[in-house]
Design an enzyme around this catalytic site. Structure first.
Site, short mmCIF file in Angstrom:
data_model
loop_
_atom_site.label_atom_id
_atom_site.label_comp_id
_atom_site.label_asym_id
_atom_site.label_seq_id
_atom_site.Cartn_x
_atom_site.Cartn_y
_atom_site.Cartn_z
N LEU A 1 -4.60 -0.88 -21.72
CA LEU A 1 -4.94 0.55 -21.62
C LEU A 1 -4.09 1.31 -22.61
O LEU A 1 -2.89 1.14 -22.68
CB LEU A 1 -4.66 1.04 -20.19
CG LEU A 1 -5.44 0.28 -19.11
CD1 LEU A 1 -4.93 0.64 -17.72
CD2 LEU A 1 -6.92 0.59 -19.23
N LYS B 1 12.14 3.07 -16.46
CA LYS B 1 11.84 4.44 -16.04
C LYS B 1 13.06 5.32 -16.28
O LYS B 1 14.20 4.89 -16.09
CB LYS B 1 11.45 4.47 -14.56
CG LYS B 1 10.18 3.66 -14.28
CD LYS B 1 10.00 3.39 -12.79
CE LYS B 1 8.80 2.49 -12.55
NZ LYS B 1 8.75 1.98 -11.17
N ARG C 1 10.44 -4.49 -2.51
CA ARG C 1 11.82 -4.06 -2.27
C ARG C 1 11.87 -2.54 -2.28
O ARG C 1 10.89 -1.88 -2.60
CB ARG C 1 12.71 -4.59 -3.38
CG ARG C 1 12.21 -4.17 -4.76
CD ARG C 1 13.16 -4.52 -5.88
NE ARG C 1 12.51 -4.41 -7.18
CZ ARG C 1 12.34 -3.28 -7.84
NH1 ARG C 1 12.74 -2.15 -7.33
NH2 ARG C 1 11.75 -3.28 -9.02
#
Lengths: 155, 450
Positions: free
Chosen positions: B203, B237, B291
């Site tokens: 993508l 991130k 997690r």
């Protein structure tokens, strides 16, 4: 705990000399995280204790099995420590009821098994990292220990 | 309920777990390497055990040492945090074999979702939309070629044992397939000791949107909303927000329900996150993390739910404290991951923190183990603090975040605080108009200043 302290021999010598010259009984010197105390024993020879200074006070003190602040050690320590290589429980003897591996006063050689540490049901020998005479055994049978904890002193 | 929990992690997440335990009256055991002896959570924990030298393999990844520490301290349960052993199925099973509760899902579910090919198949069978791709592992270069032709270029060759953005090759045309396929297998073998690869449609400009789920293995399963984690640099991130500015309520509820239903069907227990790529209004599953995640606080801020507490409760055998209809979403939250790196060059900057003043005030949260006088060790990842800010809407949240970043002082080291301050001033970000490539372009100076 486990702060490496590179001992400056000149500093130690200087402090010991100062002690003798001035007739003081104790000198303590501290600078960013390092503290050294030189005190006169009854016999007249200065004794040296070193330790990492405690960082700003922690709200709760850490309990066992961590070693305490070495500056609090009351008795004179003679010798070099042999440290625990792992986390586990100390076994002083090869089997229950058998004679312990070592006693205070024994002469040991480098590589000799001085105790066992058990972890996850396996028994791991602790081998002496130096040769010499055992002056103090710091952990008893069935004591839990952590990595780097002092097990015994050898000089 | 557990009386004593061993925290098998370090840094800010270890402190987070300690805090949740103490609020529940549970004693804590902090295990640490020699390099972390002065860490804040080690100082605060009821007991600490030194595992080994700084190297993670001999400390935080050292299963025998951790199990031994749990034994000698008499812990009941172990929380693995994130990273390290949190998604190591053998760690979960060894703990259970030794009579300790692993605070997380079962070893089987960890293993299932750790195998990216099996994970995709499992979620697809349970109603989750997936990226179009190969049905499973690809065995030969010619198979790779025909599958790529069928999917349509560009395609991505991915390592089954990978994840977190590692082990991927982009292929833009048919003549690149064979070489990329061979390289992917070689690199997968080297990085993950597993050379299985599969293929997916690539993508071009997706957003990374993930859904937080929680289940109790007893039929209870909910979603706690989505997080938009599109701002990434090198697949890490940097900033996350909830809710995603790209979705409308209908899309949110739809994907949330799909995620919750899937985990209920597979009998999953404890916290998990299902990660999607979102492009042109469509969601595509990429992986499930079994997690607690770094960015869990943004979800906590908009739902008011303490996720670590809930993890501990569920692990102790309790059913979920809430049903889907009990969960409400208030306002907007943003988390800035603050790392000890130069804000432009990203050169790591461990060392002594000379001054430390975190921001405060209404709806401002800092999760960090930093303190003035603390020395950041150089052996571990560079995340040193998370600043999480909540507002009644996204605009108020942004104003509060700007103010908080201005106030935050971490002296003596470089941090990415200035980078975050720059990001949130940019009009693309203010408009919520960004995709997973945006931050790299921003850092490279390719996004025009307004």
């Amino acid at each position: 705990m486990a702060n490496k302290f590179d001992i400056d021999p000149d500093l130690v010598r200087k402090l010991s000399e100062l002690l003798n010259e001035t007739g003081l009984s104790e000198i303590e010197y501290e600078s960013t995280g390092r503290r050294i105390r030189v005190a006169r024993q009854m016999s007249g020879a200065p004794l040296v204790a070193v330790g990492g200074a405690a960082a700003a006070a922690a709200p709760a003190s850490n309990a066992a099995p961590q070693t305490g602040d070495t500056a609090d050690t009351p008795a004179p320590r003679k010798g070099t420590p042999i440290l625990s290589p792992m986390v586990g429980t100390v076994f002083s003897s090869p089997e229950p009821g058998a004679e312990p591996f070592i006693r205070v006063g024994d002469t040991i050689t480098e590589g000799q098994t001085v105790m066992l540490i058990e972890a996850m049901k396996t028994y791991n020998p602790v081998r002496a990292t130096i040769s010499g005479k055992v002056t103090q055994i710091l952990v008893g049978d069935s004591t839990p220990v952590e990595f780097g904890e002092e097990l015994l002193l050898v000089e | 309920m557990f009386e004593k929990v061993l925290i098998a992690n370090r840094g800010e997440i270890a402190l987070r777990i300690h805090r949740a335990c103490k609020e529940m009256g549970i004693s804590t055991v902090a295990v640490h390497s020699t390099a972390d002896a002065d860490a804040m959570h080690v100082r605060l924990a009821d007991e600490s055990v030194c595992l080994g030298p700084p190297d993670a393999k001999q400390s935080y990844l050292n299963i025998p040492a951790i199990v031994s520490a749990a034994t000698i301290t008499g812990a009941d349960a172990v929380h693995p945090g994130y990273g390290f052993l949190s998604e190591e199925a053998s760690f979960a099973s060894i703990l259970e074999e030794h009579g300790f509760t692993f605070i997380g899902p079962s070893a089987d579910h960890i293993a299932l979702m750790g195998d990216k090919v099996a994970a995709k198949k499992a979620v697809e069978e349970n109603g989750v939309p997936v990226v179009p791709g190969s049905a499973g592992a690809i065995e030969t270069a010619s198979e790779a070629r025909s599958i790529a032709d069928a999917i349509g270029y560009p395609v991505l060759i991915k390592a089954a044992g990978g994840g977190g953005g590692r082990g991927m090759q982009i292929v833009r045309s048919a003549d690149e397939v064979e070489a990329a396929y061979k390289m992917a297998r070689t690199e997968a073998k080297a990085s993950f000791r597993n050379d299985t690869v599969y293929m997916e449609k690539f993508l071009e400009k997706p957003r990374h949107i993930e859904v937080q789920v929680f289940a109790d293995g007893q039929g209870g399963a909910v979603h706690l909303g989505e997080r938009d984690c599109s701002l990434q640099r090198r697949h890490q991130k940097v900033l996350e927000e909830a809710r995603s500015p790209a979705l409308n309520d209908e899309q949110r509820e739809k994907i949330g329900k799909i995620a919750a239903d899937a985990v209920r069907r597979i009998g999953y227990a404890n916290a998990g996150t299902i990660e999607f790529l979102f492009e042109d209004g469509e969601f595509y599953f990429i992986e499930m993390n079994t997690r607690l995640q770094v960015e869990h606080p943004v979800t906590e801020m908009i739902t008011g739910i303490d996720m670590v507490r809930e993890q501990i409760r569920v692990a102790s055998g309790a059913p979920l404290s809430f049903k889907q209809e009990d969960i409400t979403f208030q306002g907007h939250a943003i988390e800035c991951r603050i790392t000890a790196e130069h804000p432009e060059t990203f050169i790591p900057s461990p060392g002594l923190v000379t001054d430390y003043h975190p921001p405060g005030g209404l709806s401002v949260r800092v999760d960090s183990g930093l303190y003035a006088g603390y020395t950041i060790p150089p052996y571990y990842d560079s995340l040193v603090a998370k600043l999480i800010v909540h507002g009644r809407d996204r605009t108020e949240c942004l104003m509060r975040l700007r103010r908080s970043l201005e106030e935050y002082v971490i002296g003596g080291i470089e941090t990415t605080i200035p980078l975050h301050a720059k990001i949130i001033e940019n009009s693309d970000f203010i408009n919520g108009d960004y995709d997973i490539h945006w931050l790299e372009r921003f850092v490279a100076g390719e996004i025009p200043d307004d």
